[in-house]
Scaffold this motif. Structure first.
Motif, mmCIF file in Angstrom:
data_model
loop_
_atom_site.group_PDB
_atom_site.id
_atom_site.type_symbol
_atom_site.label_atom_id
_atom_site.label_comp_id
_atom_site.label_asym_id
_atom_site.label_seq_id
_atom_site.Cartn_x
_atom_site.Cartn_y
_atom_site.Cartn_z
ATOM 1 N N ALA A 52 0.840 -1.199 0.000
ATOM 2 C CA ALA A 52 0.000 0.000 0.000
ATOM 3 C C ALA A 52 0.877 1.252 0.000
ATOM 4 O O ALA A 52 1.531 1.527 1.007
ATOM 5 C CB ALA A 52 -0.925 -0.002 1.214
ATOM 6 N N THR B 218 -0.379 4.302 -1.746
ATOM 7 C CA THR B 218 -1.224 5.430 -2.168
ATOM 8 C C THR B 218 -2.252 5.658 -1.061
ATOM 9 O O THR B 218 -2.509 4.758 -0.244
ATOM 10 C CB THR B 218 -1.969 5.136 -3.484
ATOM 11 O OG1 THR B 218 -2.934 4.091 -3.249
ATOM 12 C CG2 THR B 218 -1.008 4.732 -4.596
ATOM 13 N N GLU C 250 -5.446 5.705 -1.260
ATOM 14 C CA GLU C 250 -6.537 4.749 -1.407
ATOM 15 C C GLU C 250 -6.142 3.368 -0.876
ATOM 16 O O GLU C 250 -6.942 2.703 -0.197
ATOM 17 C CB GLU C 250 -6.944 4.637 -2.883
ATOM 18 C CG GLU C 250 -7.626 5.875 -3.443
ATOM 19 C CD GLU C 250 -6.656 6.974 -3.873
ATOM 20 O OE1 GLU C 250 -7.106 8.032 -4.333
ATOM 21 O OE2 GLU C 250 -5.415 6.769 -3.741
ATOM 22 N N GLN C 251 -4.934 2.938 -1.164
ATOM 23 C CA GLN C 251 -4.488 1.612 -0.716
ATOM 24 C C GLN C 251 -4.300 1.553 0.797
ATOM 25 O O GLN C 251 -4.592 0.533 1.433
ATOM 26 C CB GLN C 251 -3.189 1.236 -1.432
ATOM 27 C CG GLN C 251 -3.376 0.945 -2.914
ATOM 28 C CD GLN C 251 -2.048 0.762 -3.638
ATOM 29 O OE1 GLN C 251 -0.980 1.145 -3.149
ATOM 30 N NE2 GLN C 251 -2.102 0.172 -4.836
#
Length: 228
Positions: free
Chosen positions: A63, A65, A67-68
């Protein structure tokens, strides 16, 4: 006890020597994007870069980002950073920061102080690191190493981190400003350490104003011979 402030000539020589020693200084945090840098710096508060790198080397491939990170969830994020000090509060701040980045900044890290310092867990020092390292702005992030070094050597004497930061910005020649933050942190971390500074191997000991440096091995300047 603080030393007296260096002269302009001393300051120039100081940074000239540090540049010769480390021509291309950089942060010791591992990152490959401005977002990764922001998260790494947020996690590094009161923690070592080594401990942060161990955690992010596992986190970022999964992860990296906003969003991640959100998809991991709070507990999922904690499972990656639980070896870092204050990980509970840091995890909460990272989650909130990701929400703000997505909602207000199109998932991009802001390139200005106002928006950066509005993010949870991001103070002046973190903002300065991101602005300097990610966006090439001539900022000065003062941590414990730089605060100690500034007062000890006389490079920038101040009662608090803001005074030292303002003094450094005032006295550092423009040609050194972009890399000055990294030079000072690395010098404070590996040479001008707190308890037993390595003055005997210091490349700037002869322009340092710390009166105790000779007790730690700094070479005393040769006295001119008396004329007959």
């Amino acid at each position: 006890m603080s030393s007296k402030n260096m002269t302009k000539k001393q300051v120039y020589t100081f940074f000239e020597r540090l540049r010769e020693q480390r021509p291309k200084p950089s942060t010791e945090l591992n990152f490959s994007s401005s977002f990764e840098l922001l998260i790494a710096v947020m996690l590094s508060a009161q923690a070592t870069d080594v401990s942060v790198n161990k955690a992010t080397d596992k986190l970022f491939p999964v992860a990296n980002t906003p969003e991640q990170i959100l998809a991991l969830g709070l507990e999922g994020l904690k499972s990656y950073i639980k070896t870092i000090g204050l990980y509970n509060s840091k995890a909460e701040n990272v989650i909130k920061t990701c929400e703000i980045l997505i909602g207000q900044h199109n998932s991009q890290v802001p390139d200005n102080r106002k928006d950066l310092e509005a993010l949870p867990g991001v103070g002046r020092k973190t903002a300065n690191v991101v602005l300097n390292t990610a966006f090439g702005q001539p900022t000065m992030a003062v941590d414990t190493h730089i605060f100690r070094l500034g007062n000890r050597t006389g490079l920038a004497v101040g009662k608090n981190v803001l005074e030292v930061e303002q003094r450094l910005i005032k006295v550092i020649p423009e040609e050194f400003m972009l890399d000055a933050h990294h030079w000072l942190i690395l010098h404070g971390r590996y040479c001008c350490v707190a308890r037993k500074p390595k003055c005997a191997e210091c490349v700037v000991s002869d322009v340092c104003n710390w009166r105790d440096r000779f007790d730690f091995g700094a070479v005393k300047p040769k006295q001119p011979k008396a004329e007959d």
